[in-house]
Design a protein around this motif. Structure first.
Motif, PDB file in Angstrom:
ATOM      1  N   LEU A   1      16.360   9.686   0.508  1.00 46.12           N
ATOM      2  CA  LEU A   1      15.279   9.501   1.479  1.00 46.12           C
ATOM      3  C   LEU A   1      13.910   9.352   0.811  1.00 46.12           C
ATOM      4  O   LEU A   1      13.055   8.620   1.311  1.00 46.12           O
ATOM      5  CB  LEU A   1      15.269  10.659   2.484  1.00 46.12           C
ATOM      6  N   LEU A   2      13.703  10.000  -0.326  1.00 45.87           N
ATOM      7  CA  LEU A   2      12.405   9.908  -1.001  1.00 45.87           C
ATOM      8  C   LEU A   2      12.051   8.455  -1.316  1.00 45.87           C
ATOM      9  O   LEU A   2      10.908   8.037  -1.120  1.00 45.87           O
ATOM     10  CB  LEU A   2      12.402  10.756  -2.279  1.00 45.87           C
ATOM     11  N   LYS A   3      13.042   7.674  -1.751  1.00 46.88           N
ATOM     12  CA  LYS A   3      12.772   6.264  -2.069  1.00 46.88           C
ATOM     13  C   LYS A   3      12.424   5.449  -0.821  1.00 46.88           C
ATOM     14  O   LYS A   3      11.809   4.389  -0.932  1.00 46.88           O
ATOM     15  CB  LYS A   3      13.976   5.635  -2.764  1.00 46.88           C
ATOM     16  N   GLN A   4      12.786   5.948   0.341  1.00 44.67           N
ATOM     17  CA  GLN A   4      12.457   5.258   1.586  1.00 44.67           C
ATOM     18  C   GLN A   4      11.026   5.541   2.044  1.00 44.67           C
ATOM     19  O   GLN A   4      10.431   4.725   2.735  1.00 44.67           O
ATOM     20  CB  GLN A   4      13.430   5.662   2.702  1.00 44.67           C
ATOM     21  N   VAL A   5      10.498   6.719   1.676  1.00 44.25           N
ATOM     22  CA  VAL A   5       9.165   7.093   2.152  1.00 44.25           C
ATOM     23  C   VAL A   5       8.090   6.986   1.069  1.00 44.25           C
ATOM     24  O   VAL A   5       6.914   7.174   1.358  1.00 44.25           O
ATOM     25  CB  VAL A   5       9.149   8.502   2.799  1.00 44.25           C
ATOM     26  N   VAL A   6       8.502   6.677  -0.157  1.00 40.14           N
ATOM     27  CA  VAL A   6       7.553   6.392  -1.240  1.00 40.14           C
ATOM     28  C   VAL A   6       8.029   5.109  -1.897  1.00 40.14           C
ATOM     29  O   VAL A   6       9.168   5.017  -2.344  1.00 40.14           O
ATOM     30  CB  VAL A   6       7.506   7.523  -2.291  1.00 40.14           C
ATOM     31  N   SER A   7       7.137   4.128  -1.920  1.00 42.46           N
ATOM     32  CA  SER A   7       7.501   2.855  -2.537  1.00 42.46           C
ATOM     33  C   SER A   7       6.274   2.303  -3.252  1.00 42.46           C
ATOM     34  O   SER A   7       5.281   2.995  -3.396  1.00 42.46           O
ATOM     35  CB  SER A   7       8.006   1.876  -1.467  1.00 42.46           C
ATOM     36  N   ARG A   8       6.361   1.071  -3.669  1.00 35.02           N
ATOM     37  CA  ARG A   8       5.227   0.402  -4.311  1.00 35.02           C
ATOM     38  C   ARG A   8       4.938  -0.900  -3.576  1.00 35.02           C
ATOM     39  O   ARG A   8       5.854  -1.583  -3.137  1.00 35.02           O
ATOM     40  CB  ARG A   8       5.526   0.124  -5.781  1.00 35.02           C
ATOM     41  N   ASP A   9       3.647  -1.228  -3.478  1.00 37.65           N
ATOM     42  CA  ASP A   9       3.275  -2.497  -2.854  1.00 37.65           C
ATOM     43  C   ASP A   9       3.336  -3.616  -3.886  1.00 37.65           C
ATOM     44  O   ASP A   9       3.726  -3.391  -5.037  1.00 37.65           O
ATOM     45  CB  ASP A   9       1.911  -2.393  -2.166  1.00 37.65           C
ATOM     46  N   GLU A  10       2.939  -4.825  -3.497  1.00 42.24           N
ATOM     47  CA  GLU A  10       3.015  -5.996  -4.364  1.00 42.24           C
ATOM     48  C   GLU A  10       2.188  -5.831  -5.643  1.00 42.24           C
ATOM     49  O   GLU A  10       2.500  -6.400  -6.680  1.00 42.24           O
ATOM     50  CB  GLU A  10       2.528  -7.255  -3.625  1.00 42.24           C
ATOM     51  N   ALA A  11       1.129  -5.037  -5.551  1.00 37.95           N
ATOM     52  CA  ALA A  11       0.260  -4.815  -6.711  1.00 37.95           C
ATOM     53  C   ALA A  11       0.729  -3.636  -7.569  1.00 37.95           C
ATOM     54  O   ALA A  11       0.082  -3.318  -8.564  1.00 37.95           O
ATOM     55  CB  ALA A  11      -1.170  -4.572  -6.240  1.00 37.95           C
ATOM     56  N   GLY A  12       1.837  -3.005  -7.177  1.00 33.86           N
ATOM     57  CA  GLY A  12       2.373  -1.894  -7.945  1.00 33.86           C
ATOM     58  C   GLY A  12       1.806  -0.531  -7.585  1.00 33.86           C
ATOM     59  O   GLY A  12       2.122   0.464  -8.222  1.00 33.86           O
ATOM     60  N   ARG A  13       0.950  -0.481  -6.545  1.00 34.74           N
ATOM     61  CA  ARG A  13       0.367   0.792  -6.119  1.00 34.74           C
ATOM     62  C   ARG A  13       1.381   1.591  -5.296  1.00 34.74           C
ATOM     63  O   ARG A  13       2.167   1.022  -4.543  1.00 34.74           O
ATOM     64  CB  ARG A  13      -0.888   0.557  -5.290  1.00 34.74           C
ATOM     65  N   ILE A  14       1.321   2.904  -5.439  1.00 34.15           N
ATOM     66  CA  ILE A  14       2.222   3.783  -4.686  1.00 34.15           C
ATOM     67  C   ILE A  14       1.844   3.767  -3.208  1.00 34.15           C
ATOM     68  O   ILE A  14       0.662   3.864  -2.859  1.00 34.15           O
ATOM     69  CB  ILE A  14       2.159   5.229  -5.224  1.00 34.15           C
ATOM     70  N   VAL A  15       2.853   3.633  -2.357  1.00 37.16           N
ATOM     71  CA  VAL A  15       2.677   3.668  -0.910  1.00 37.16           C
ATOM     72  C   VAL A  15       3.436   4.891  -0.389  1.00 37.16           C
ATOM     73  O   VAL A  15       4.643   4.993  -0.571  1.00 37.16           O
ATOM     74  CB  VAL A  15       3.223   2.379  -0.248  1.00 37.16           C
ATOM     75  N   ARG A  16       2.702   5.811   0.221  1.00 35.97           N
ATOM     76  CA  ARG A  16       3.293   7.021   0.802  1.00 35.97           C
ATOM     77  C   ARG A  16       3.368   6.833   2.301  1.00 35.97           C
ATOM     78  O   ARG A  16       2.350   6.581   2.940  1.00 35.97           O
ATOM     79  CB  ARG A  16       2.449   8.243   0.453  1.00 35.97           C
TER      80      ARG A  16
END
Length: 181
Positions: free
Chosen positions: A131-146
């Protein structure tokens, strides 16, 4: 002024990952949710207490948008309100896009001010593997998305219930984007 809806309200008097749904919760000014383990002027999250117990509690109320649950269901995860430890589950408000300092009126009286993003930890994988990989990812620029919600402090007390309206008041510009708290 944007309007959304409170879907569910939850609390737990112990430091458990999930919180039980309630018919209502009472928000207390400068403290958080009455009867919740995270109630207090200073930090109440166990990891934060270990670092510095005198820090102000910027995580008095945890809010998650139920649209996240729809996204998670599409990825094969059945998640219900309260499962991820939130106090307030919302609908119709893009919580993650709001700036720091946004005020949310929850129901007729309660007002909270958003302080930042919840930073999901490894406990989320203990709750549901992967589940962690579903709620924390990276955007196109490589920034962390929480994506696991926002944290807030209580400015005005009040009782809130499922079905209550949510009114959004943005702070004056320039807006500061949310960061983890």
């Amino acid at each position: 002024m944007t309007i959304g809806t409170v879907v569910a309200v939850s609390r737990d008097d112990q430091h458990r990952f999930s919180k039980a749904n309630q018919d209502s919760i009472r928000l207390l000014s400068g403290l958080g949710v009455e009867g919740d383990a995270h109630l207090g002027v200073t930090v109440q999250h166990l990891s934060r207490i270990a670092q510095d117990p005198t820090e102000p509690n910027l995580r008095q109320v945890h809010l998650i948008h139920d649209e996240l649950f729809t996204e998670l269901r599409a990825a094969g995860y059945e998640i219900a309100p309260g499962d991820l430890g939130e106090n307030v589950t919302t609908h119709g408000v893009d919580l993650l896009a709001l700036p720091v300092g946004t005020r949310l009126r929850l129901g007729p009286d309660a007002v909270v001010e958003i302080t930042g993003l919840r930073n999901p930890c490894r406990q989320i994988d203990r709750f549901r593997g992967g589940l962690l990989k579903q709620v924390v990812s990276r955007d196109e620029a490589g920034r962390i998305v929480r994506k696991s919600g926002v944290m807030a402090v209580v400015l005005e007390p009040g009782e809130i219930h499922p079905g209550d309206a949510i009114h959004v008041d943005l702070p004056a510009t320039p807006h500061r984007p949310l960061e983890r708290v």
